[in-house]
Design an enzyme around this catalytic site. Structure first.
Site, mmCIF file in Angstrom:
data_model
loop_
_atom_site.group_PDB
_atom_site.id
_atom_site.type_symbol
_atom_site.label_atom_id
_atom_site.label_comp_id
_atom_site.label_asym_id
_atom_site.label_seq_id
_atom_site.Cartn_x
_atom_site.Cartn_y
_atom_site.Cartn_z
ATOM 1 N N GLU A 49 9.326 16.914 14.842
ATOM 2 C CA GLU A 49 9.756 16.744 13.452
ATOM 3 C C GLU A 49 8.919 17.661 12.566
ATOM 4 O OE1 GLU A 49 10.984 13.049 10.596
ATOM 5 O OE2 GLU A 49 9.038 12.898 11.578
ATOM 6 N N CYS A 96 13.255 11.926 6.600
ATOM 7 C CA CYS A 96 13.199 11.565 8.020
ATOM 8 C C CYS A 96 14.564 11.651 8.682
ATOM 9 C CB CYS A 96 12.614 10.165 8.188
ATOM 10 S SG CYS A 96 13.419 8.929 7.151
ATOM 11 N N VAL A 102 -6.981 0.345 4.215
ATOM 12 C CA VAL A 102 -6.089 -0.699 3.692
ATOM 13 C C VAL A 102 -4.912 -0.935 4.638
ATOM 14 C CG1 VAL A 102 -4.604 -1.375 1.772
ATOM 15 C CG2 VAL A 102 -6.775 -0.204 1.326
ATOM 16 N N GLY A 103 -4.289 0.129 5.112
ATOM 17 C CA GLY A 103 -3.137 -0.028 6.003
ATOM 18 C C GLY A 103 -3.478 -0.781 7.271
ATOM 19 N N GLU A 108 10.360 2.048 10.217
ATOM 20 C CA GLU A 108 11.310 3.149 10.083
ATOM 21 C C GLU A 108 10.482 4.413 10.210
ATOM 22 O OE1 GLU A 108 12.814 6.299 8.886
ATOM 23 O OE2 GLU A 108 12.619 5.426 6.889
ATOM 24 N N ASP A 114 -6.064 4.301 1.860
ATOM 25 C CA ASP A 114 -5.590 5.083 2.999
ATOM 26 C C ASP A 114 -5.180 4.167 4.153
ATOM 27 O OD1 ASP A 114 -7.974 4.311 4.289
ATOM 28 O OD2 ASP A 114 -8.987 6.183 3.777
ATOM 29 N N LYS A 117 0.863 -1.176 0.000
ATOM 30 C CA LYS A 117 0.000 0.000 0.000
ATOM 31 C C LYS A 117 0.902 1.229 0.000
ATOM 32 C CE LYS A 117 -1.504 2.818 2.957
ATOM 33 N NZ LYS A 117 -1.512 4.080 2.140
#
Length: 475
Positions: free
Chosen positions: A379, A279, A206-207, A245, A202, A170
């Protein structure tokens, strides 16, 4: 793009079960330029069934056959590299030349490194009278981001294929078109049906199903720490392997032995590369307190010289950030830095004056930042650098390690000093003196930057289970 409204399942491009679609937005114009189908749980279930069915046979093909498959994929990727770079530039705003050479090119590098690592990898060996066997972990659910899209797809798919796993991918729905091209390449290369499956959609639909499904043996996720926590929670009831990650807030320590001008200017450029959407970007620049004024002047001069503009313009250094959501978040944090008393020395709020549309952010530098400020802890994922001062190297280490993250760290200065200091930093990757990218080095983080490692032989290990066959041989 012919297959934008289809999914790749069981070796074929198929119509979605549902009717939901999503426009893909060009961040340089804020206008839609393509439409994709958005998958449902039923679509994802169909892909998982295909991957599970394919695993029995694909997991047993020889190492030589898998190597030949990877080589065919690499050959086609090389031929279609510019096409992939062009679409990434359009969907996430990277300058065109950079998108072809770095964004698309890194996919080639991962397949080449995986081939090299696989050639040397012993999937079976004797340890005394016990046979140690590295077997494929099984069916892998892959959830990848938009910021380096082919990078994260390739560094998951290549080792999964190399080890005999099957998979359901995905990709990010924000930058999904490069993944569709990638699926076409795998089909052309002759990947057996059901081995690789692609379903757009999304995270909550799905995730979440990939993370929680009992027929998924491993979920490999790259994205924010917040989303990574949700993936881990969804995966916990089935006790599947979770490889993550996640985010970072990477320090860049400039030692007193460094060439200040070279170190600071390189640090600014590396932070702002890809519009700050990396990242592992070195977003906290740590300089000796007595050199703060000089460092500010160098950083401001460097940031002001960075050209922000259309991805198609050859003179552009950085393009827009990927979306309205990202633009608004970055603007909020720039305002937060000003409100909390950081010294704004370059850039600032709003888009550059010469651009009246697009998600463009001014290269921004804050100085005299302290570790308790929001811009030193959160972040930002935009072209925003924070400069912090330190008195001693021990102070620098304390500041560097003082975040929930531990993905990457950077050190500039005398090589012997930098090597010694690297052991004190709680980060998965430490890069010394603007060293070049190494596709064979382990990539992954400490603390809330994730778990597990990607790239080269380290990626191969992540996608295998280890079996010990005791008594395999006589004493």
């Amino acid at each position: 793009m012919n297959n934008a409204r289809k999914f790749y399942i069981d070796g074929e491009w198929v119509e979605p079960i549902g009717q939901h679609t999503l426009d893909v937005i060009d961040p340089a114009t804020e206008q839609p330029f393509a439409t994709i189908a958005m998958g449902s749980a039923a679509d994802a279930e169909k892909a998982i069934v295909a991957a599970r069915a394919a695993f029995a046979s694909f997991s047993e093909i020889s190492k030589a056959e898998r190597l030949e498959l990877l080589r065919r994929i690499l050959s086609i990727l090389t031929r279609r590299n510019d096409q992939i770079g062009d679409i990434i530039s359009k969907e996430m705003g990277a300058p065109l030349a950079m998108s072809r050479s770095q964004q698309a090119g890194i996919g080639l590098a991962h397949f080449a490194e995986t081939i090299k690592a696989m050639e040397a990898f012993d999937f079976e060996y004797m340890q005394g009278t016990t046979r140690i066997v590295h077997e494929p972990v099984g069916v892998v659910g892959m959830i990848t981001p938009w910021n380096w899209p082919i990078n994260q797809i390739a560094c998951k798919v290549a080792p999964a294929l190399a080890t005999g796993c099957t998979m359901v991918l995905k990709p990010s729905e924000i930058a999904p078109l490069n993944a569709i091209l990638f699926a076409e390449i795998l089909h052309e290369a002759g990947v057996p049906k059901g081995v690789f499956n692609l379903v757009n959609g999304d995270g909550p639909t799905v995730g979440a199903l990939l993370a929680s499904h009992p027929d998924i043996d491993m979920v490999s996720f790259t994205g924010s720490t917040r989303a990574g926590i949700s993936v881990a929670q969804a995966a916990a009831p089935t006790v599947k392997r979770v490889h993550q990650e996640l985010g970072g807030k990477s320090p860049n320590i400039v030692l007193r032995s460094a060439d200040l001008d070279a170190a600071v200017s390189a640090g600014v450029r590396r932070c702002i590369d890809n519009s700050g959407q990396s990242c592992n970007a070195p977003t906290r620049l740590l300089v000796p307190m007595e050199h703060m004024d000089e460092a500010i002047a160098i950083a401001a001069r460097t940031a002001d010289a960075i050209t922000v503009g259309a991805p198609s313009d050859p003179s552009t250094n950085i393009g827009p950030v990927v979306s309205q959501l990202q633009f608004d978040k970055i603007q909020r944090l720039i305002h937060k830095g000003i409100a909390e008393g950081a010294e704004l020395v370059a850039g600032g709020p709003d888009r550059p004056a010469h651009l009246n549309a697009g998600y463009y952010v001014r290269p921004t530098v804050f100085a005299r930042v302290t570790s308790d400020m929001t811009i030193a802890r959160e972040e930002i994922f935009g072209p925003v650098l924070a400069i912090l001062g330190y008195e001693t190297e021990n102070d620098a280490v304390t500041i560097a390690n003082d975040t929930p993250y531990g993905l990457a760290a950077y050190i500039q200065g005398d090589p012997a000093e930098a090597r010694a200091l690297s052991r004190k930093l709680r980060a998965g990757i430490v890069r010394l003196n603007s060293s070049a990218w190494d596709g064979a080095a382990p990539f992954g983080g400490y603390k809330q930057s994730g778990n597990g490692r990607e790239y080269g032989k380290f990626g191969l290990h992540e996608f295998t289970e280890i079996k010990g066959v005791v008594g395999y041989a006589d004493d």
